[in-house]
Design a protein around this motif. Structure first.
Motif, PDB file in Angstrom:
ATOM      1  N   HIS A 147       0.816  -1.227   0.000  1.00 35.38           N
ATOM      2  CA  HIS A 147       0.000   0.000   0.000  1.00 35.38           C
ATOM      3  C   HIS A 147       0.850   1.279   0.000  1.00 35.38           C
ATOM      4  CE1 HIS A 147      -3.331  -2.703   0.748  1.00 35.38           C
ATOM      5  NE2 HIS A 147      -2.747  -3.135   1.861  1.00 35.38           N
ATOM      6  N   THR A 148       2.103   1.156  -0.388  1.00 30.94           N
ATOM      7  CA  THR A 148       2.996   2.315  -0.454  1.00 30.94           C
ATOM      8  C   THR A 148       3.511   2.477  -1.873  1.00 30.94           C
ATOM      9  OG1 THR A 148       3.709   1.989   1.840  1.00 30.94           O
ATOM     10  CG2 THR A 148       5.121   3.347   0.439  1.00 30.94           C
ATOM     11  N   PRO A 149       3.387   3.688  -2.467  1.00 32.64           N
ATOM     12  CA  PRO A 149       3.923   3.907  -3.811  1.00 32.64           C
ATOM     13  C   PRO A 149       5.448   4.070  -3.763  1.00 32.64           C
ATOM     14  CG  PRO A 149       2.933   5.926  -2.972  1.00 32.64           C
ATOM     15  CD  PRO A 149       2.677   4.864  -1.937  1.00 32.64           C
ATOM     16  N   VAL A 150       6.150   3.112  -4.323  1.00 30.56           N
ATOM     17  CA  VAL A 150       7.616   3.102  -4.304  1.00 30.56           C
ATOM     18  C   VAL A 150       8.118   3.400  -5.717  1.00 30.56           C
ATOM     19  CG1 VAL A 150       9.678   1.737  -3.838  1.00 30.56           C
ATOM     20  CG2 VAL A 150       7.618   1.428  -2.423  1.00 30.56           C
ATOM     21  N   THR A 151       8.909   4.472  -5.845  1.00 31.15           N
ATOM     22  CA  THR A 151       9.358   4.923  -7.163  1.00 31.15           C
ATOM     23  C   THR A 151      10.835   4.639  -7.378  1.00 31.15           C
ATOM     24  OG1 THR A 151       7.706   6.688  -7.209  1.00 31.15           O
ATOM     25  CG2 THR A 151       9.574   6.910  -8.713  1.00 31.15           C
ATOM     26  N   TYR A 152      11.127   4.025  -8.523  1.00 24.81           N
ATOM     27  CA  TYR A 152      12.502   3.757  -8.930  1.00 24.81           C
ATOM     28  C   TYR A 152      12.841   4.606 -10.148  1.00 24.81           C
ATOM     29  CZ  TYR A 152      12.654  -0.456  -6.007  1.00 24.81           C
ATOM     30  OH  TYR A 152      12.658  -1.330  -4.949  1.00 24.81           O
ATOM     31  N   THR A 153      14.034   5.195 -10.125  1.00 22.12           N
ATOM     32  CA  THR A 153      14.589   5.856 -11.302  1.00 22.12           C
ATOM     33  C   THR A 153      15.880   5.141 -11.650  1.00 22.12           C
ATOM     34  OG1 THR A 153      13.647   8.035 -10.842  1.00 22.12           O
ATOM     35  CG2 THR A 153      15.609   7.965 -12.215  1.00 22.12           C
ATOM     36  N   TYR A 154      15.962   4.675 -12.879  1.00 24.28           N
ATOM     37  CA  TYR A 154      17.168   4.015 -13.368  1.00 24.28           C
ATOM     38  C   TYR A 154      17.798   4.898 -14.440  1.00 24.28           C
ATOM     39  CZ  TYR A 154      15.083  -0.193 -11.250  1.00 24.28           C
ATOM     40  OH  TYR A 154      14.516  -1.104 -10.385  1.00 24.28           O
ATOM     41  N   PHE A 155      19.070   5.232 -14.245  1.00 24.38           N
ATOM     42  CA  PHE A 155      19.763   6.092 -15.205  1.00 24.38           C
ATOM     43  C   PHE A 155      20.407   5.257 -16.319  1.00 24.38           C
ATOM     44  CE2 PHE A 155      19.827   8.772 -11.332  1.00 24.38           C
ATOM     45  CZ  PHE A 155      19.187   9.888 -11.850  1.00 24.38           C
ATOM     46  N   ASP A 156      20.572   5.886 -17.459  1.00 25.65           N
ATOM     47  CA  ASP A 156      21.097   5.218 -18.639  1.00 25.65           C
ATOM     48  C   ASP A 156      22.628   5.199 -18.592  1.00 25.65           C
ATOM     49  OD1 ASP A 156      21.307   3.998 -21.058  1.00 25.65           O
ATOM     50  OD2 ASP A 156      20.559   5.680 -22.251  1.00 25.65           O
ATOM     51  N   THR A 157      23.164   4.430 -17.650  1.00 28.36           N
ATOM     52  CA  THR A 157      24.611   4.398 -17.424  1.00 28.36           C
ATOM     53  C   THR A 157      25.277   3.095 -17.848  1.00 28.36           C
ATOM     54  OG1 THR A 157      24.238   3.610 -15.160  1.00 28.36           O
ATOM     55  CG2 THR A 157      24.478   6.000 -15.467  1.00 28.36           C
ATOM     56  N   GLU A 158      24.498   2.100 -18.225  1.00 29.77           N
ATOM     57  CA  GLU A 158      25.106   0.782 -18.427  1.00 29.77           C
ATOM     58  C   GLU A 158      26.122   0.737 -19.556  1.00 29.77           C
ATOM     59  OE1 GLU A 158      24.325  -3.814 -19.598  1.00 29.77           O
ATOM     60  OE2 GLU A 158      22.656  -2.420 -19.776  1.00 29.77           O
ATOM     61  N   SER A 159      25.857   1.392 -20.657  1.00 30.30           N
ATOM     62  CA  SER A 159      26.751   1.263 -21.807  1.00 30.30           C
ATOM     63  C   SER A 159      28.167   1.728 -21.484  1.00 30.30           C
ATOM     64  CB  SER A 159      26.200   2.045 -23.003  1.00 30.30           C
ATOM     65  OG  SER A 159      26.130   3.428 -22.712  1.00 30.30           O
ATOM     66  N   GLN A 160      28.301   2.772 -20.680  1.00 27.85           N
ATOM     67  CA  GLN A 160      29.626   3.287 -20.336  1.00 27.85           C
ATOM     68  C   GLN A 160      30.070   2.903 -18.925  1.00 27.85           C
ATOM     69  OE1 GLN A 160      30.546   7.424 -21.902  1.00 27.85           O
ATOM     70  NE2 GLN A 160      28.316   7.493 -22.013  1.00 27.85           N
ATOM     71  N   GLY A 161      29.104   2.781 -18.000  1.00 24.85           N
ATOM     72  CA  GLY A 161      29.444   2.484 -16.615  1.00 24.85           C
ATOM     73  C   GLY A 161      29.348   1.033 -16.236  1.00 24.85           C
ATOM     74  N   LYS A 162      28.736   0.213 -17.111  1.00 24.39           N
ATOM     75  CA  LYS A 162      28.671  -1.238 -16.992  1.00 24.39           C
ATOM     76  C   LYS A 162      27.681  -1.758 -15.959  1.00 24.39           C
ATOM     77  CE  LYS A 162      31.489  -0.850 -20.235  1.00 24.39           C
ATOM     78  NZ  LYS A 162      30.929  -0.846 -21.608  1.00 24.39           N
ATOM     79  N   TYR A 163      26.950  -0.881 -15.301  1.00 24.25           N
ATOM     80  CA  TYR A 163      25.759  -1.268 -14.554  1.00 24.25           C
ATOM     81  C   TYR A 163      24.820  -0.079 -14.556  1.00 24.25           C
ATOM     82  CZ  TYR A 163      27.461   1.339 -10.450  1.00 24.25           C
ATOM     83  OH  TYR A 163      27.903   2.328  -9.598  1.00 24.25           O
ATOM     84  N   VAL A 164      23.562  -0.331 -14.259  1.00 25.72           N
ATOM     85  CA  VAL A 164      22.562   0.737 -14.232  1.00 25.72           C
ATOM     86  C   VAL A 164      22.546   1.354 -12.841  1.00 25.72           C
ATOM     87  CG1 VAL A 164      20.098   1.252 -14.393  1.00 25.72           C
ATOM     88  CG2 VAL A 164      21.149  -0.322 -16.032  1.00 25.72           C
ATOM     89  N   LEU A 165      22.776   2.652 -12.774  1.00 23.90           N
ATOM     90  CA  LEU A 165      22.713   3.384 -11.515  1.00 23.90           C
ATOM     91  C   LEU A 165      21.252   3.662 -11.186  1.00 23.90           C
ATOM     92  CD1 LEU A 165      24.312   4.902  -9.273  1.00 23.90           C
ATOM     93  CD2 LEU A 165      24.146   6.933 -10.719  1.00 23.90           C
ATOM     94  N   GLY A 166      20.816   3.273  -9.996  1.00 23.06           N
ATOM     95  CA  GLY A 166      19.412   3.412  -9.647  1.00 23.06           C
ATOM     96  C   GLY A 166      19.174   4.211  -8.383  1.00 23.06           C
ATOM     97  N   LEU A 167      17.997   4.825  -8.309  1.00 21.92           N
ATOM     98  CA  LEU A 167      17.533   5.525  -7.115  1.00 21.92           C
ATOM     99  C   LEU A 167      16.165   4.967  -6.735  1.00 21.92           C
ATOM    100  CD1 LEU A 167      18.252   9.261  -8.081  1.00 21.92           C
ATOM    101  CD2 LEU A 167      19.735   7.726  -6.769  1.00 21.92           C
ATOM    102  N   VAL A 168      15.867   4.968  -5.452  1.00 22.91           N
ATOM    103  CA  VAL A 168      14.537   4.589  -4.999  1.00 22.91           C
ATOM    104  C   VAL A 168      14.038   5.626  -4.004  1.00 22.91           C
ATOM    105  CG1 VAL A 168      15.426   3.093  -3.128  1.00 22.91           C
ATOM    106  CG2 VAL A 168      13.093   2.771  -3.997  1.00 22.91           C
ATOM    107  N   TYR A 169      12.780   6.014  -4.163  1.00 21.31           N
ATOM    108  CA  TYR A 169      12.124   6.840  -3.154  1.00 21.31           C
ATOM    109  C   TYR A 169      11.004   6.014  -2.558  1.00 21.31           C
ATOM    110  CZ  TYR A 169       9.132  10.175  -0.818  1.00 21.31           C
ATOM    111  OH  TYR A 169       8.354  10.802   0.124  1.00 21.31           O
ATOM    112  N   TRP A 170      11.127   5.746  -1.267  1.00 22.31           N
ATOM    113  CA  TRP A 170      10.185   4.907  -0.525  1.00 22.31           C
ATOM    114  C   TRP A 170       9.630   5.752   0.615  1.00 22.31           C
ATOM    115  CZ3 TRP A 170      10.876  -0.850  -1.022  1.00 22.31           C
ATOM    116  CH2 TRP A 170       9.879  -1.558  -0.354  1.00 22.31           C
TER     117      TRP A 170
END
Length: 326
Positions: A147-170
Motif C-alpha cells: 500500500h505504499t507507492p515506491v518509485t525507482y529511477t534508473y539512469f542510462d549508465t550501463e553502456s559506459q558504466g557497466k551497470y545501471v545506476l538506480g535511485l529509490v524513493y520509498w
C-alpha cells in the motif's frame, strides 16, 4: 571524511573540479536482480542463507521507459544477504521495457545498484544533475508495495558504466538491511577499465586506479593450476566498495567466462567468512563447487587473505566470492 568533502578537497588541490555527488550514494539500499524464473533460483539462495524473504506476485508498475509511457507487470521477491538487500524481479514476458532488454542482452544478473533518496524532490534534483552531465533516465516506474507507492529511477549508465545506476524513493523510508557486514564489495568485469573509471569520475564519483595482479602458484581454476595475471582496481564509496576487473582472454578464467556468457557487468558479490573451507563446503554440499580460487599477500599474515569463487552463476548469473582476510 565525508564523500562530498573529499571531492571538494580534491577539486581545490588538483584544480580539476567536477560534479559532486549527493551523500546518499555512500549507502547501497539494494540491488535490482532480474531473472527469467525466480521460482527456479529462489530455493538455492534460501538454502545459501538469504533471510527476511518477502514475495510480491503480479505487481503492476506505471511510469516511463526510454521516455515513453510504460506499464510493467513483474513478480518480485526481496531478501537479505547480510548487509545487502536483494530485490529479485521477473518481468512479464513479451513486454517492452528495460528489465526485459537486460535479460535479452545478458541473461539473469544484477541489473542495477540502487541508492535511497530522502525525498521525491531529491530524486528530481538528481535527475536534473545527471541530465546536465548528458545522462538521461532509462526507466522510471512506481510500484505499489504494501500500500505504499515506491518509485525507482534508473539512469542510462550501463553502456559506459557497466551497470545501471538506480535511485529509490520509498515514503517513510525503505526497509533497511541488517548491520552485519557480510557483503564487502560488488565485483564488475569490464574490457576497458580506464574508460569506465573516467565515465564515473565525470559523474562525480571517485575513479579507480588499476593494479596488475601477478600470477600465483596457489591459484586454481576448476581445480587445476591457474597462472593468471589481470588488472584490478577498487572504487570505494561508503561501506560497500566496487571491484573492477579487466581480465585477459587466456588462460581460461572465471572473469573471461562471465564476459563470454553475459557480457560486461556485475560478475560477483564478495562475502566475508570466518572459516573459508567450512563456508565453501556448505556451498559444495548444495551443488555449487569452487569455480576459481586464489589468495593475496603472505597467507596467514596481516593484509593477506584467500578467496573461493563459488559456482552460483547458474542460479541468477552472479557468482559468490567467499573471502577470508587475515
Amino acid at each position: 571524511m565525508k564523500l562530498l568533502h573529499c571531492l571538494t578537497v580534491m577539486c581545490i588541490l588538483t584544480g580539476t573540479c567536477r560534479a559532486q555527488v549527493p551523500e546518499y550514494y555512500q549507502t547501497i539500499n539494494r540491488v535490482t536482480w532480474v531473472s527469467q524464473n525466480i521460482d527456479a533460483i529462489l530455493p538455492a539462495w534460501t538454502a545459501l542463507g538469504m533471510t527476511d524473504i518477502h514475495k510480491y506476485a503480479n505487481i503492476k508498475a506505471t511510469g516511463s521507459d526510454h521516455g515513453k509511457p510504460a506499464t510493467i507487470y513483474t513478480w518480485q521477491v526481496t531478501g537479505r544477504l547480510g548487509n545487502l538487500t536483494v530485490n529479485f524481479l521477473q518481468p512479464a514476458e513479451g513486454q517492452l521495457n528495460s528489465y526485459n532488454d537486460f535479460l535479452e542482452k545478458h541473461q539473469d544478473g544484477i541489473f542495477s545498484v540502487v541508492h535511497e533518496v530522502p525525498t521525491r524532490a531529491a530524486m528530481d534534483q538528481e535527475i536534473q544533475r545527471m541530465a546536465s552531465l548528458g545522462i538521461g533516465v532509462l526507466q522510471q516506474v512506481t510500484f505499489e508495495i504494501a500500500h505504499t507507492p515506491v518509485t525507482y529511477t534508473y539512469f542510462d549508465t550501463e553502456s559506459q558504466g557497466k551497470y545501471v545506476l538506480g535511485l529509490v524513493y520509498w515514503p517513510g523510508e525503505a526497509p533497511q538491511p541488517s548491520e552485519q557486514q557480510t557483503v564487502s564489495h560488488v565485483g564488475i568485469v569490464v574490457r576497458d577499465a580506464a574508460a569506465v573509471s573516467a565515465f564515473w569520475q565525470k559523474l562525480g564519483f571517485p575513479g579507480f586506479a588499476l593494479e596488475h595482479a601477478t600470477p600465483r602458484d596457489d591459484s586454481r581454476y576448476r581445480g587445476q593450476p591457474l597462472l593468471l595475471a589481470f588488472d584490478v582496481g577498487f572504487q570505494r564509496i561508503g561501506s560497500i566498495s566496487y571491484e573492477w576487473i579487466q581480465p585477459p582472454p587466456m588462460p581460461a578464467n572465471i572473469y573471461e567466462d562471465f564476459l563470454k556468457r553475459h557480457g560486461e557487468g556485475v560478475q560477483h558479490i564478495g562475502m566475508l567468512v570466518g572459516d573459508l573451507p567450512k563456508a565453501a563446503a556448505a556451498y559444495e554440499k548444495l551443488g555449487f563447487p569452487v569455480w576459481q580460487a586464489g589468495a593475496w599477500g603472505d597467507i596467514g599474515k596481516h593484509d593477506s587473505g584467500q578467496y573461493n569463487y563459488m559456482d552460483t552463476d547458474k542460479v541468477g548469473g552472479v557468482s559468490v566470492e567467499l573471502i577470508h582476510a587475515y
